[in-house]
Write a protein that holds these residues in place. Structure first.
Motif, short mmCIF file in Angstrom:
data_model
loop_
_atom_site.label_atom_id
_atom_site.label_comp_id
_atom_site.label_asym_id
_atom_site.label_seq_id
_atom_site.Cartn_x
_atom_site.Cartn_y
_atom_site.Cartn_z
N GLU A 2 0.56 -1.23 0.02
CA GLU A 2 0.06 -0.07 0.01
C GLU A 2 0.82 1.25 -0.10
OE1 GLU A 2 -4.33 1.17 2.25
OE2 GLU A 2 -2.54 0.43 3.40
N ASP A 3 2.11 1.22 0.64
CA ASP A 3 3.03 2.18 0.55
C ASP A 3 4.43 1.85 -0.27
OD1 ASP A 3 1.55 3.92 2.41
OD2 ASP A 3 2.10 2.79 4.06
N GLY A 4 4.17 0.99 -1.09
CA GLY A 4 5.23 0.35 -1.76
C GLY A 4 5.54 1.21 -3.16
N PHE A 5 6.70 1.31 -3.49
CA PHE A 5 7.01 2.06 -4.80
C PHE A 5 8.40 1.87 -5.20
CE2 PHE A 5 8.56 4.84 -1.12
CZ PHE A 5 10.07 5.28 -1.77
N VAL A 6 8.91 2.13 -6.61
CA VAL A 6 10.05 2.14 -7.23
C VAL A 6 10.39 3.69 -7.62
CG1 VAL A 6 11.45 1.26 -8.83
CG2 VAL A 6 9.92 -0.17 -7.71
N ARG A 7 11.60 4.30 -7.55
CA ARG A 7 11.91 5.45 -7.88
C ARG A 7 13.09 5.56 -8.71
NH1 ARG A 7 12.30 8.33 -3.21
NH2 ARG A 7 14.52 8.31 -3.11
N LEU A 8 13.21 6.08 -9.92
CA LEU A 8 14.65 6.33 -10.48
C LEU A 8 14.36 8.00 -10.90
CD1 LEU A 8 13.93 3.40 -13.39
CD2 LEU A 8 15.36 3.48 -11.46
N GLY A 9 15.83 8.24 -10.88
CA GLY A 9 15.94 9.72 -10.89
C GLY A 9 17.46 10.02 -10.94
N ALA A 10 17.78 11.30 -11.44
CA ALA A 10 19.20 12.01 -11.17
C ALA A 10 19.07 13.24 -10.78
CB ALA A 10 19.60 11.81 -12.79
N ASN A 11 20.13 13.91 -10.27
CA ASN A 11 20.03 15.35 -9.72
C ASN A 11 21.64 15.76 -10.22
OD1 ASN A 11 17.82 15.61 -8.17
ND2 ASN A 11 18.70 13.80 -6.91
N TRP A 12 21.35 17.11 -10.76
CA TRP A 12 22.75 17.71 -10.78
C TRP A 12 23.13 18.45 -9.51
CZ3 TRP A 12 19.39 17.15 -14.71
CH2 TRP A 12 19.58 16.50 -15.76
N THR A 46 27.66 21.55 2.79
CA THR A 46 26.31 21.51 2.38
C THR A 46 26.14 21.61 0.82
OG1 THR A 46 24.07 22.79 2.63
CG2 THR A 46 26.26 24.32 2.11
N GLU A 47 24.86 21.31 0.40
CA GLU A 47 24.66 21.04 -1.03
C GLU A 47 23.14 21.03 -1.46
OE1 GLU A 47 26.50 17.03 -2.75
OE2 GLU A 47 24.26 16.77 -2.76
N PHE A 48 23.00 21.62 -2.74
CA PHE A 48 21.90 21.74 -3.18
C PHE A 48 21.82 21.38 -4.87
CE2 PHE A 48 24.20 25.50 -4.51
CZ PHE A 48 23.78 25.78 -5.64
N GLY A 49 20.78 21.01 -5.49
CA GLY A 49 20.60 20.36 -6.88
C GLY A 49 19.25 20.63 -7.63
N TYR A 50 19.37 20.15 -8.73
CA TYR A 50 18.37 20.24 -9.68
C TYR A 50 18.32 19.02 -10.31
CZ TYR A 50 14.94 22.40 -13.03
OH TYR A 50 13.97 22.24 -13.59
N GLY A 51 17.24 18.32 -10.11
CA GLY A 51 16.91 17.15 -10.95
C GLY A 51 15.51 16.72 -11.19
N PHE A 52 15.41 15.40 -11.60
CA PHE A 52 14.11 14.78 -11.85
C PHE A 52 14.05 13.43 -11.29
CE2 PHE A 52 16.87 13.53 -15.32
CZ PHE A 52 16.50 12.29 -15.27
N SER A 53 12.85 12.89 -10.91
CA SER A 53 12.64 11.71 -10.68
C SER A 53 11.23 11.02 -11.22
CB SER A 53 12.66 11.41 -9.00
OG SER A 53 11.70 12.15 -8.50
N TYR A 54 11.24 9.82 -11.35
CA TYR A 54 9.85 9.20 -11.68
C TYR A 54 9.57 8.05 -10.53
CZ TYR A 54 6.47 6.21 -13.81
OH TYR A 54 5.35 5.51 -14.05
N THR A 55 8.41 8.12 -9.89
CA THR A 55 8.21 7.12 -8.93
C THR A 55 7.09 6.41 -9.31
OG1 THR A 55 8.79 8.82 -7.23
CG2 THR A 55 7.32 7.12 -6.54
N LYS A 56 7.21 5.09 -9.46
CA LYS A 56 6.24 4.10 -9.93
C LYS A 56 5.58 3.40 -8.76
CE LYS A 56 3.61 1.22 -12.24
NZ LYS A 56 2.56 1.27 -13.14
#
Length: 234
Positions: free
Chosen positions: A157-167, A183-193
Motif C-alpha cells: 500500500e506504501d510500496g514504490f520504485v523510484r528512478l531519478g538523477a540530480n545535478w 552543504t549541497e543543493f541540486g536540480y533534478g528529476f525523478s519518476y516514482t512508480k
C-alpha cells in the motif's frame, strides 16, 4: 541548545584557525583537503534541529585526485512493528491475535563530483548523482474464526520504485585537517512508480483478487539538503 551548538562550532573553527596559524608560522604548507586515493565518510548534522546528529544513509567518496571523486550514498532499513490486539484466554476460548506492519526501504545514490580550486580550506564542487529507490510495505491483521486464527494482509500500500538523477553543487569547508563541514543543493528529476496493491488471506474460502494497479508521478525541480554534512577524510 541552539546557543550550545553555535558556541561549539565557533570554538572549533577558532581552534582550527589557531592551529593553522601556529603550524604555518614557518610558512610550511598544510594540506587540509582530501586528496588522491583518499576516502571520506559522512553523517548529517543539524545544529538547529530537534535531532542535531542523524544518519540518512552511509555516504562515502573516493578521490581519484584532488579534483575528482566518485560518491555513493546507501540507505537500507527495515521497520517492523507488532501489536497484540487480543490476549489469549483459554477459559473463553480466545486466541492471541496480532497486528503487524513492515516496511523495507533501499536507496542507492551513485555519482561523480568535480572539485574546483577554491581556497586552502574551501572546496566547492559540482557533479551528477543518480537516485535508485525501492520500498516494500505490508500490513497484516489476524482475526479469530472459531478455533482458528486467520489473517488478512495488504501488500505494498506504501510500496514504490523510484528512478531519478540530480545535478548537484555544494562545498566542503575544512575546519581542521581532513575534517570538514559541507552543504549541497541540486536540480533534478525523478519518476516514482507506485507498486500494485495485493490483498492476501489464509482463509480457505478466500479468492485473491487481481492486484490493484496504481499510477506514478514525475517530478522535476530544485532540491535542497537542509542538513549540514560532517565528514572526515582518511
Amino acid at each position: 541548545m541552539i546557543k550550545l551548538f553555535t558556541t561549539l562550532f565557533l570554538l572549533t573553527a577558532l581552534a582550527a584557525q589557531a592551529q593553522d596559524s601556529t603550524q604555518n608560522s614557518h610558512r610550511v604548507p598544510l594540506e587540509f583537503k582530501a586528496d588522491d586515493a583518499e576516502t571520506t565518510l559522512e553523517l548529517q548534522f543539524t545544529p538547529f534541529g530537534n535531532t542535531p546528529v542523524s544518519i540518512n544513509g552511509i555516504r562515502a567518496r573516493w578521490f581519484t585526485s584532488g579534483r575528482n571523486a566518485f560518491r555513493l550514498n546507501i540507505f537500507a532499513a527495515v521497520d517492523s512493528d507488532t501489536e497484540i490486539i487480543q490476549q489469549e484466554l483459554s477459559s473463553a476460548q480466545l486466541k492471541e491475535l496480532k497486528y503487524n506492519t513492515t516496511t523495507i526501504g533501499v536507496n542507492v545514490r551513485p555519482g561523480f563530483e568535480r572539485h574546483l580550486e577554491g581556497t586552502k580550506r574551501l572546496s566547492p564542487y559540482f557533479g551528477l548523482e543518480f537516485d535508485l529507490a525501492y520500498q516494500y510495505s505490508s500490513e497484516k491483521e489476524e482475526y479469530q474464526n472459531g478455533s482458528k486464527v486467520n489473517y488478512n494482509k495488504v501488500v505494498n500500500e506504501d510500496g514504490f520504485v523510484r528512478l531519478g538523477a540530480n545535478w548537484v553543487a555544494g562545498f566542503d569547508f575544512y575546519i581542521a585537517k581532513k575534517l570538514y563541514l559541507g552543504t549541497e543543493f541540486g536540480y533534478g528529476f525523478s519518476y516514482t512508480k507506485l507498486l500494485a496493491v495485493k490483498v492476501k488471506s489464509n482463509q480457505t474460502t478466500f479468492t485473491e483478487p487481481e492486484p490493484d494497479k496504481r499510477g506514478g508521478s514525475f517530478d522535476m525541480g530544485p532540491n535542497v539538503n537542509a542538513q549540514i554534512r560532517l565528514g572526515y577524510a582518511f
